[in-house]
Motif scaffolding. Structure first.
Motif, PDB file in Angstrom:
ATOM      1  N   VAL A  82       3.410  -5.645   5.891  1.00 20.96           N
ATOM      2  CA  VAL A  82       1.995  -5.346   5.677  1.00 20.96           C
ATOM      3  C   VAL A  82       1.158  -6.336   6.479  1.00 20.96           C
ATOM      4  O   VAL A  82       1.346  -7.556   6.377  1.00 20.96           O
ATOM      5  CB  VAL A  82       1.643  -5.419   4.178  1.00 20.96           C
ATOM      6  CG1 VAL A  82       0.144  -5.209   3.972  1.00 20.96           C
ATOM      7  CG2 VAL A  82       2.432  -4.380   3.392  1.00 20.96           C
ATOM      8  N   ARG A 133       0.236  -2.046   9.748  1.00 19.08           N
ATOM      9  CA  ARG A 133       0.486  -1.478   8.419  1.00 19.08           C
ATOM     10  C   ARG A 133      -0.520  -2.075   7.436  1.00 19.08           C
ATOM     11  O   ARG A 133      -0.242  -3.055   6.765  1.00 19.08           O
ATOM     12  CB  ARG A 133       1.911  -1.748   7.945  1.00 19.08           C
ATOM     13  CG  ARG A 133       2.222  -1.062   6.607  1.00 19.08           C
ATOM     14  CD  ARG A 133       3.570  -1.463   6.026  1.00 19.08           C
ATOM     15  NE  ARG A 133       3.656  -1.064   4.634  1.00 19.08           N
ATOM     16  CZ  ARG A 133       4.621  -1.439   3.795  1.00 19.08           C
ATOM     17  NH1 ARG A 133       5.609  -2.215   4.212  1.00 19.08           N
ATOM     18  NH2 ARG A 133       4.609  -1.048   2.531  1.00 19.08           N
ATOM     19  N   GLY A 153      -1.567  -1.105   4.627  1.00 19.41           N
ATOM     20  CA  GLY A 153      -1.278  -0.974   3.202  1.00 19.41           C
ATOM     21  C   GLY A 153      -2.276  -0.124   2.441  1.00 19.41           C
ATOM     22  O   GLY A 153      -2.256  -0.102   1.209  1.00 19.41           O
ATOM     23  N   GLU A 154      -3.145   0.593   3.153  1.00 22.91           N
ATOM     24  CA  GLU A 154      -4.140   1.440   2.487  1.00 22.91           C
ATOM     25  C   GLU A 154      -3.488   2.742   2.033  1.00 22.91           C
ATOM     26  O   GLU A 154      -2.650   3.313   2.742  1.00 22.91           O
ATOM     27  CB  GLU A 154      -5.298   1.738   3.437  1.00 22.91           C
ATOM     28  CG  GLU A 154      -6.071   0.499   3.852  1.00 22.91           C
ATOM     29  CD  GLU A 154      -7.155   0.822   4.855  1.00 22.91           C
ATOM     30  OE1 GLU A 154      -7.468   2.020   5.040  1.00 22.91           O
ATOM     31  OE2 GLU A 154      -7.685  -0.120   5.471  1.00 22.91           O
ATOM     32  N   PRO A 155      -3.864   3.266   0.858  1.00 17.72           N
ATOM     33  CA  PRO A 155      -3.204   4.462   0.342  1.00 17.72           C
ATOM     34  C   PRO A 155      -3.537   5.719   1.135  1.00 17.72           C
ATOM     35  O   PRO A 155      -4.665   5.903   1.594  1.00 17.72           O
ATOM     36  CB  PRO A 155      -3.742   4.574  -1.095  1.00 17.72           C
ATOM     37  CG  PRO A 155      -5.049   3.837  -1.065  1.00 17.72           C
ATOM     38  CD  PRO A 155      -4.875   2.727  -0.071  1.00 17.72           C
ATOM     39  N   HIS A 161       4.045   6.678  11.212  1.00 19.42           N
ATOM     40  CA  HIS A 161       4.954   6.760  10.076  1.00 19.42           C
ATOM     41  C   HIS A 161       6.408   6.826  10.544  1.00 19.42           C
ATOM     42  O   HIS A 161       7.272   6.149   9.997  1.00 19.42           O
ATOM     43  CB  HIS A 161       4.625   7.995   9.221  1.00 19.42           C
ATOM     44  CG  HIS A 161       3.341   7.865   8.464  1.00 19.42           C
ATOM     45  ND1 HIS A 161       2.158   8.371   8.938  1.00 19.42           N
ATOM     46  CD2 HIS A 161       3.059   7.264   7.286  1.00 19.42           C
ATOM     47  CE1 HIS A 161       1.192   8.099   8.077  1.00 19.42           C
ATOM     48  NE2 HIS A 161       1.712   7.432   7.058  1.00 19.42           N
ATOM     49  N   VAL A 168       6.248   3.216   8.261  1.00 21.87           N
ATOM     50  CA  VAL A 168       5.184   3.057   7.268  1.00 21.87           C
ATOM     51  C   VAL A 168       5.472   4.016   6.119  1.00 21.87           C
ATOM     52  O   VAL A 168       5.764   5.203   6.367  1.00 21.87           O
ATOM     53  CB  VAL A 168       3.797   3.357   7.886  1.00 21.87           C
ATOM     54  CG1 VAL A 168       2.699   3.271   6.838  1.00 21.87           C
ATOM     55  CG2 VAL A 168       3.511   2.402   9.039  1.00 21.87           C
ATOM     56  N   ASP A 184       3.135   7.069   1.536  1.00 22.80           N
ATOM     57  CA  ASP A 184       1.943   7.017   0.686  1.00 22.80           C
ATOM     58  C   ASP A 184       0.939   5.977   1.201  1.00 22.80           C
ATOM     59  O   ASP A 184       0.036   5.568   0.482  1.00 22.80           O
ATOM     60  CB  ASP A 184       2.313   6.730  -0.775  1.00 22.80           C
ATOM     61  CG  ASP A 184       3.135   5.457  -0.941  1.00 22.80           C
ATOM     62  OD1 ASP A 184       3.401   4.776   0.066  1.00 22.80           O
ATOM     63  OD2 ASP A 184       3.519   5.155  -2.087  1.00 22.80           O
ATOM     64  N   GLU A 185       1.101   5.570   2.480  1.00 18.80           N
ATOM     65  CA  GLU A 185       0.153   4.668   3.131  1.00 18.80           C
ATOM     66  C   GLU A 185      -0.273   5.274   4.470  1.00 18.80           C
ATOM     67  O   GLU A 185       0.458   6.052   5.072  1.00 18.80           O
ATOM     68  CB  GLU A 185       0.787   3.295   3.402  1.00 18.80           C
ATOM     69  CG  GLU A 185       1.195   2.529   2.157  1.00 18.80           C
ATOM     70  CD  GLU A 185       1.822   1.184   2.494  1.00 18.80           C
ATOM     71  OE1 GLU A 185       1.656   0.720   3.641  1.00 18.80           O
ATOM     72  OE2 GLU A 185       2.494   0.615   1.625  1.00 18.80           O
TER      73      GLU A 185
END
Length: 211
Positions: free
Chosen positions: A59, A64, A66-68, A108, A121, A124-125
């Protein structure tokens, strides 16, 4: 002199407690949220199948965040733009951005020249790959052996398999499978931009078979 009988006392009404009122309000809001057709579709990240290697980036602000990723409305296909480089090399580049901070970039998935698939990634991010569609799409970067951008048969077959799996899980239609070109006009993935007929064949390959 007659004395009037005493008046009966009125019973005092007890005001209802605050808790039942709050309970009704919360229940009402929950129902509204449940029936709201504009509410975001939240998908938990699917379990990673054994034909995908999870090699998650650390992260960091550059590759990355880390945002949803709360909604998935499509899949965007890219090419790496560096002929002859491997999935591992491109993964290392994304990873190195945490230290260099030279740009914002990631995806991703990376698909290598031999058809290997790396998950960079979590699904869900968000990843930094598709510009203003980062917040509602899954991104796939594909390696290519030369400047034409054409994928090896192994890369192509792996891309078809991966996109089919994502379409099934996220309940997507072929019209929701996009080139980076369809988002920004950038010539990416180059071969599919230069050969629209090849892109149409790809969409046919990932489309569910008619019963």
């Amino acid at each position: 002199m007659p004395v009037a009988p005493p008046r009966p006392r009125r019973k005092q009404r007890r005001s209802p407690g605050l808790f039942p009122i709050l309970l009704v309000l919360v229940a009402g809001l929950a129902v509204i949220k449940w029936i709201d057709p504009f509410a975001s579709r939240r998908f938990p990240a699917p379990a990673t199948p054994d034909w995908i290697t999870a090699d998650l980036l650390p992260v960091n602000p550059y590759s990355r965040p880390g945002e949803p990723l709360e909604t998935v409305n499509g899949v965007v296909v890219h090419y790496v733009g560096n002929p002859g480089t491997t999935a591992a090399q491109n993964h290392s580049y994304f990873e190195g951005l945490a230290q260099t901070g030279e740009t914002y970039a990631s995806s991703h998935f990376l698909i290598g020249l031999d058809g290997e698939i790396l998950l960079n990634v979590p699904l869900d991010e968000i990843a930094y790959c598709s510009n203003d569609r980062n917040e509602d799409t899954i991104s796939i970067e594909c390696c290519h052996p030369d400047g034409t951008g054409a994928f090896t048969p192994e890369t192509y077959d792996a891309l078809v398999r991966l996109v089919r799996w994502l379409m099934e899980y996220y309940q997507l239609e072929p019209s929701q499978i996009l080139r980076h070109y369809d988002v920004t006009g950038k010539a990416c993935p180059l071969y599919f931009v230069d050969h629209p007929d090849a892109w149409e064949r790809f969409l046919a390959d990932v489309s569910p078979a008619e019963e």
